[in-house]
Structures are given as structure tokens and as C-alpha cells.
Design an enzyme around this catalytic site. Structure first.
Site, PDB file in Angstrom:
ATOM      1  N   ASP A 266      -5.607  -4.287  -8.403  1.00  0.00           N
ATOM      2  CA  ASP A 266      -4.416  -3.749  -9.067  1.00  0.00           C
ATOM      3  C   ASP A 266      -4.414  -4.010 -10.568  1.00  0.00           C
ATOM      4  O   ASP A 266      -4.000  -3.152 -11.352  1.00  0.00           O
ATOM      5  CB  ASP A 266      -3.153  -4.345  -8.440  1.00  0.00           C
ATOM      6  CG  ASP A 266      -2.934  -3.869  -7.014  1.00  0.00           C
ATOM      7  OD1 ASP A 266      -3.594  -2.896  -6.606  1.00  0.00           O
ATOM      8  OD2 ASP A 266      -2.100  -4.464  -6.310  1.00  0.00           O
TER       9      ASP A 266
ATOM     10  N   LYS B 123       1.418  -8.173 -13.622  1.00  0.00           N
ATOM     11  CA  LYS B 123       1.454  -8.410 -12.177  1.00  0.00           C
ATOM     12  C   LYS B 123       1.055  -9.864 -11.990  1.00  0.00           C
ATOM     13  O   LYS B 123      -0.129 -10.211 -12.077  1.00  0.00           O
ATOM     14  CB  LYS B 123       0.499  -7.485 -11.433  1.00  0.00           C
ATOM     15  CG  LYS B 123       0.564  -7.654  -9.903  1.00  0.00           C
ATOM     16  CD  LYS B 123      -0.426  -6.729  -9.208  1.00  0.00           C
ATOM     17  CE  LYS B 123      -0.430  -6.958  -7.700  1.00  0.00           C
ATOM     18  NZ  LYS B 123       0.681  -6.304  -6.999  1.00  0.00           N
TER      19      LYS B 123
ATOM     20  N   GLU C 100       0.818  -1.223   0.000  1.00  0.00           N
ATOM     21  CA  GLU C 100       0.000   0.000   0.000  1.00  0.00           C
ATOM     22  C   GLU C 100       0.846   1.266   0.000  1.00  0.00           C
ATOM     23  O   GLU C 100       0.520   2.255   0.660  1.00  0.00           O
ATOM     24  CB  GLU C 100      -0.959   0.015   1.204  1.00  0.00           C
ATOM     25  CG  GLU C 100      -1.950  -1.141   1.238  1.00  0.00           C
ATOM     26  CD  GLU C 100      -2.891  -1.164   0.049  1.00  0.00           C
ATOM     27  OE1 GLU C 100      -3.272  -0.076  -0.432  1.00  0.00           O
ATOM     28  OE2 GLU C 100      -3.231  -2.265  -0.419  1.00  0.00           O
ATOM     29  N   VAL C 101       1.924   1.235  -0.762  1.00  0.00           N
ATOM     30  CA  VAL C 101       2.813   2.399  -0.853  1.00  0.00           C
ATOM     31  C   VAL C 101       2.552   3.195  -2.128  1.00  0.00           C
ATOM     32  O   VAL C 101       2.843   4.386  -2.189  1.00  0.00           O
ATOM     33  CB  VAL C 101       4.293   1.952  -0.784  1.00  0.00           C
ATOM     34  CG1 VAL C 101       5.237   3.125  -0.940  1.00  0.00           C
ATOM     35  CG2 VAL C 101       4.570   1.246   0.533  1.00  0.00           C
TER      36      VAL C 101
END
Length: 242
Positions: A51, A37, A12-13
Site C-alpha cells: 500500500d 498510512k 481489500e475494498v
């Protein structure tokens, strides 16, 4: 092969926003770049909040979500544990196979990992093992706030100890009211790691559009520096094939 492996100091950056935005910007510049991903937990690939869907929207690729992310699970756990609890066996060989399939469609891929480099990924590998197989330069996404110097320097040292090249760091979620401290952290990270901080991406509050994110990436990230990596990698790959 060319592209980047986007990792982070934590979960969660902002990896997905950075990966999608960079891919979108490079596609606007005319590069045939895709996104990948391999594993996603917390959402299935088709979930618009996940995502894979966000990577598709931000990058503008035609690839389907379940091809961007071939292995996804609803439970928000480290990928290895999430897959194990779901009774699914995914190996490093499996995700590399899907990576190579995507390379049939694109010249380069921006690959997003999961969490940080030491996260348990497939049943037989950590995220860093996947990065080592691909041998793409890393972009480390980090928080701009207190604690980030330690986390970022350790991540870079870990990557270098495993023979990986770190292209640069992007501090994501920078707020105007904190910019003095952010700049101090930027300088300290560069001094202690020897790796450049290539961008200070602003904090996006509430809903945001693809256009807003891409414009911010163009304004606040040193795209030209990253473009040098892409060009150099392409030249090496072309020379090696002759």
C-alpha cells in the site's frame, strides 16, 4: 489540520486506490497534500505491491515509502497481531508522532487506515481511536455489491457514535453490468445513513496506470464536494491560529 481519514467497511475494498487517487487529484489542483498510512501488514513498505508504494505512485508525493508507512510487516494479519508476532511494540503515541512529522512537509494529509474502524491497530488502540485523535472527516470506501448497505450503514453509525464526521461514501469496484444494483445500493445507503455517496469508482481489471486511476477519480468522484471540506478546514485552522 486538514485532510481526510480514509477508512472502509472491510479489507481489500479499495482504500489505497481511493486515497492515492484523491491525493493525486488534489495535488494536481495545487494543494500541498501528502499521504500517510501508519501501519501496514502483508508487505514491507518498500515492496512495490504494498500500500505504501502504491500510495506514493498514485499521489505523486516525494515522500519515501518508509516515511509514508513507518511501521510495516510482511505477515498479512491485523496490524496489532502482526506487530506482536514480530516482537514490535507500536503505540498510538508513536503513530501520531509520525503523523505530525509528515505535517511539517505538507499542509494536509490523506490518512489511510487498515481494514475497518474496529480493527485492532496499535497495541493500545483500534483504528477508530487513531481517527478520533486526528479528528479528520472520514471517507468510507465500500463495496458496491450485495451486503454493502448493511456494512456501510453500520460503519457510519459506529463513526458517528464516536463523534466523527463522515464526509461521504465512495463505492469502489463498480462494474458496468451491475450498475442498476449499484445505483439502488447508493440510494439506500444515503437514505439510511444521511451521508452522501460521493462516487462510484469503476472496477480496474488487470494492470492499470496512475493516469487511468486519476482520470477515473476526476470523472466518477465529486471532487468539488471534497474540496469544500478542505477549504472549510483550512479556514477554521487559520481562524483558530489568529
Amino acid at each position: 489540520m486538514s485532510g481526510f481519514f480514509i477508512t472502509a467497511t472491510d479489507t481489500e475494498v479499495g482504500k489505497t486506490v481511493v486515497a492515492g487517487a484523491l491525493a493525486g487529484v488534489f495535488r494536481e489542483l495545487g494543494y500541498n497534500i501528502g499521504v500517510y498510512k501508519a501501519l501496514q501488514s502483508g508487505h514491507v513498505a518498500s515492496n512495490p505491491e504494498g500500500d505504501a508504494a502504491r500510495l506514493k505512485v498514485l499521489s505523486g508525493v516525494p515522500t519515501k515509502e518508509d516515511e509514508i508507512c513507518p511501521y510495516s510487516i510482511e505477515e498479512p494479519l491485523a496490524p496489532r497481531l502482526a506487530m506482536k508476532r514480530a516482537g514490535r511494540a507500536v503505540t498510538l503515541k508513536d503513530i501520531i508522532h509520525h503523523y505530525n512529522e509528515r505535517l511539517k512537509e505538507f499542509n494536509s494529509l490523506f490518512v489511510e487506515g487498515a481494514g475497518g474502524l474496529a480493527v485492532p491497530y496499535t497495541e493500545d488502540a483500534l483504528v477508530i481511536d487513531f481517527a478520533k485523535e486526528l479528528q479528520l472527516p472520514l471517507i468510507v470506501v465500500a463495496r458496491p455489491t450485495l451486503g454493502t448497505v448493511n456494512h456501510t450503514v453500520l460503519t457510519i453509525a459506529y463513526a458517528k457514535a464516536h463523534g466523527l464526521t463522515v464526509a461521504g461514501v465512495i463505492l469502489s469496484g463498480c462494474k458496468e453490468c451491475e450498475m442498476e444494483r449499484v445505483q439502488e445500493n447508493k440510494v439506500m445507503i444515503e437514505e439510511l445513513s444521511g451521508v452522501p455517496v460521493l462516487g462510484l469508482l469503476p472496477f480496474f481489471e488487470g494492470e492499470f496506470t496512475k493516469e487511468e486511476v486519476l482520470e477515473s477519480a476526476k470523472e466518477y468522484i465529486m471532487i468539488s464536494k471534497l474540496e469544500e471540506f478542505i477549504r472549510n478546514e483550512s479556514t477554521v485552522a487559520h481562524t483558530s491560529s489568529n
